[in-house]
Motif scaffolding. Structure first.
Motif, mmCIF file in Angstrom:
data_model
loop_
_atom_site.group_PDB
_atom_site.id
_atom_site.type_symbol
_atom_site.label_atom_id
_atom_site.label_comp_id
_atom_site.label_asym_id
_atom_site.label_seq_id
_atom_site.Cartn_x
_atom_site.Cartn_y
_atom_site.Cartn_z
ATOM 1 N N ASN A 120 13.070 31.693 -2.222
ATOM 2 C CA ASN A 120 14.316 31.950 -1.485
ATOM 3 C C ASN A 120 14.151 31.629 0.003
ATOM 4 N N GLY A 156 24.838 34.113 0.463
ATOM 5 C CA GLY A 156 24.454 34.839 1.670
ATOM 6 C C GLY A 156 25.097 34.259 2.920
ATOM 7 N N TRP A 161 27.528 37.630 -0.530
ATOM 8 C CA TRP A 161 26.476 38.606 -0.817
ATOM 9 C C TRP A 161 25.832 39.052 0.492
ATOM 10 N N PRO A 162 25.345 40.295 0.564
ATOM 11 C CA PRO A 162 24.605 40.715 1.755
ATOM 12 C C PRO A 162 23.215 40.097 1.756
ATOM 13 N N VAL A 163 22.707 39.804 2.941
ATOM 14 C CA VAL A 163 21.334 39.319 3.077
ATOM 15 C C VAL A 163 20.483 40.526 3.430
ATOM 16 N N ILE A 164 19.530 40.864 2.561
ATOM 17 C CA ILE A 164 18.795 42.121 2.697
ATOM 18 C C ILE A 164 17.368 41.928 3.197
ATOM 19 N N GLU A 165 16.642 40.962 2.615
ATOM 20 C CA GLU A 165 15.236 40.780 2.962
ATOM 21 C C GLU A 165 15.086 40.358 4.426
ATOM 22 N N LYS A 166 14.120 40.959 5.110
ATOM 23 C CA LYS A 166 13.949 40.720 6.541
ATOM 24 C C LYS A 166 13.697 39.246 6.856
ATOM 25 N N ILE A 169 16.918 37.344 6.544
ATOM 26 C CA ILE A 169 17.832 37.664 7.648
ATOM 27 C C ILE A 169 17.482 36.838 8.880
#
Length: 218
Positions: A120, A156, A161-166, A169
């Protein structure tokens, strides 16, 4: 630029109604508008930018299309990222189609980078590579279609969709900042992996240490 046409139609008996078209490329909309005007039934005709709902007249639209002839426009970008878990290397693939000075071009670029932690992240890095290439092409204040097969990236970046992983981001923030700086109006489109074969191949070649770079007429 994509627009919708809106025009008032007056029948031979003086009955008026308003027609609105589906969205379409600006150059195509001018051709249709000119054809509509030849009927001598159009009393008012406007072009509406689907990105910001700004309204353009025929004269303004033709002037705009004339002004961008020498700049890259009608831009479509394909991107893909690959990740080798064993050696933690990533391959990035970028294909950019655009028009300039009445000709069509295809730019291909790939890159191998270290330090990624997932496929990803490689996908986001590939999109960032494409945005860098747009900057090198001096693309500014243009709508651009970004096409890829990564649901994580497409959804994203489009806000679905929300982007969660640091780590993701950080990439998303860098990409959004560069798009804003260049005035690029992005449109993100998800396609099946098999339809993203050019960018996928470039990413695979990068993983194998094969560098590809160049622009060609098409």
């Amino acid at each position: 630029m994509k627009v919708r046409l809106e025009w008032k139609y007056r029948s031979a008996k003086g009955i008026e109604t308003v027609f609105r078209s589906d969205e379409m490329p600006a150059a195509q909309s001018v051709q249709i508008a000119e054809d509509a005007e030849r009927t001598n039934r159009v009393s008012e005709l406007l072009f509406i930018d689907v990105f910001d709902d700004s309204v353009w007249t025929m004269k303004e639209m033709k002037a705009y299309l004339k002004s961008i002839e020498t700049e890259p426009h009608d831009i479509t970008v394909f991107f893909d990222g690959g990740f080798d878990v064993e050696n933690r290397k990533s391959g990035l693939g970028c294909v950019i189609y655009y028009s300039q000075n009445g000709k069509s071009y295809r730019l291909r670029q790939n890159a191998q980078i270290d330090g990624m932690i997932s496929n990803n992240e490689a996908e986001y890095a590939a999109l960032h590579l494409c945005v860098q290439e747009l900057e090198y092409l001096e693309v500014k204040n243009m709508p651009v279609r970004f096409i890829g097969d990564s649901k994580i990236v497409i959804n994203g970046m489009s806000g679905e969709w929300p982007v969660i992983e640091k780590e993701l981001i950080r990439w998303a923030d860098r990409i959004e900042a560069k798009l804003a700086q260049l005035g690029i109006q992005p449109e993100f489109e998800l396609i099946p992996r098999k339809e993203n074969f050019e960018a996928d191949r470039l990413a695979g070649q990068a993983l194998n240490g094969i560098e590809i770079t160049g622009t060609s007429n098409i």
